[in-house]
Scaffold this motif. Sequence first.
Motif, short mmCIF file in Angstrom:
data_model
loop_
_atom_site.label_atom_id
_atom_site.label_comp_id
_atom_site.label_asym_id
_atom_site.label_seq_id
_atom_site.Cartn_x
_atom_site.Cartn_y
_atom_site.Cartn_z
N UNK A 10 2.63 -3.38 9.82
CA UNK A 10 2.74 -3.02 8.41
C UNK A 10 4.18 -2.60 8.10
N UNK A 11 4.50 -2.57 6.83
CA UNK A 11 5.86 -2.24 6.41
C UNK A 11 6.22 -0.83 6.86
N UNK A 12 7.48 -0.61 7.27
CA UNK A 12 7.89 0.72 7.75
C UNK A 12 7.62 1.84 6.75
N UNK A 13 7.87 1.61 5.46
CA UNK A 13 7.65 2.67 4.48
C UNK A 13 6.18 3.00 4.34
N UNK A 14 5.31 1.98 4.46
CA UNK A 14 3.87 2.22 4.39
C UNK A 14 3.42 3.06 5.58
N UNK A 15 3.98 2.80 6.75
CA UNK A 15 3.62 3.60 7.92
C UNK A 15 4.17 5.02 7.79
N UNK A 16 5.35 5.15 7.22
CA UNK A 16 5.94 6.47 6.94
C UNK A 16 5.02 7.27 6.04
N UNK A 17 4.50 6.64 4.99
CA UNK A 17 3.60 7.33 4.07
C UNK A 17 2.32 7.77 4.78
N UNK A 18 1.85 6.94 5.71
CA UNK A 18 0.66 7.29 6.48
C UNK A 18 0.94 8.49 7.39
N UNK A 19 2.08 8.48 8.07
CA UNK A 19 2.46 9.59 8.94
C UNK A 19 2.56 10.90 8.16
#
Length: 201
Positions: A10-19
Amino acid sequence: MRKDFDPVGIAPFAFYRLLTATVVPRPIAWVSSTSRTGVDNLAPHSFFTVASAAPPVLQFTSVGRKDTLRNVEATGQFVVNLAPEELFEKINDTGTDFPPEHSEFDAAGLTREPSLRVKPPRVAESPVAFECELHSTVGFGVSTVVFGRVVHIAVAEHVLDGDHPLIERLRPLARLGRDEWGTVGDVREISRIPFADWERR
């Protein structure tokens, strides 16, 4: 049932939002620093914790190369100010992407207080200030973890019970996901059980 997330898929920013929505609550390092040209910077960083007790070392992460990171690398000094609930709006204001020549102290209407051991000023309105000297940095892609050795701590007397800071007087803010912030809420106390007493519970 669980939903699986692959950081590669998945896109890095999407994973950042999940974290940032699941590693919660996160304390806030409200970091003041001073540029080589003398501009005082102030910004909140929510990837923050104690890295070591002896020697005392704090760590925060700069996601991207922000003014705070550039100033700390250039001067080797910074202050971590506690982010109290009563300053919620001003703390958020200092997260604005002002140009390097603009001081967030002035933009947010905050008061500089001279530090004892380092050049960057403390936030006078904050009840706790950790004056730090740069120990080291570690890079991880777009992020840089900053380790600072604490050389002095200044605590407002009105939050202390003897030498102990009271959480109900500190009222620290925390970051959650999206644009969400958290307050202390209910505080629970429980003592750890020594192994020798485990079977006698």
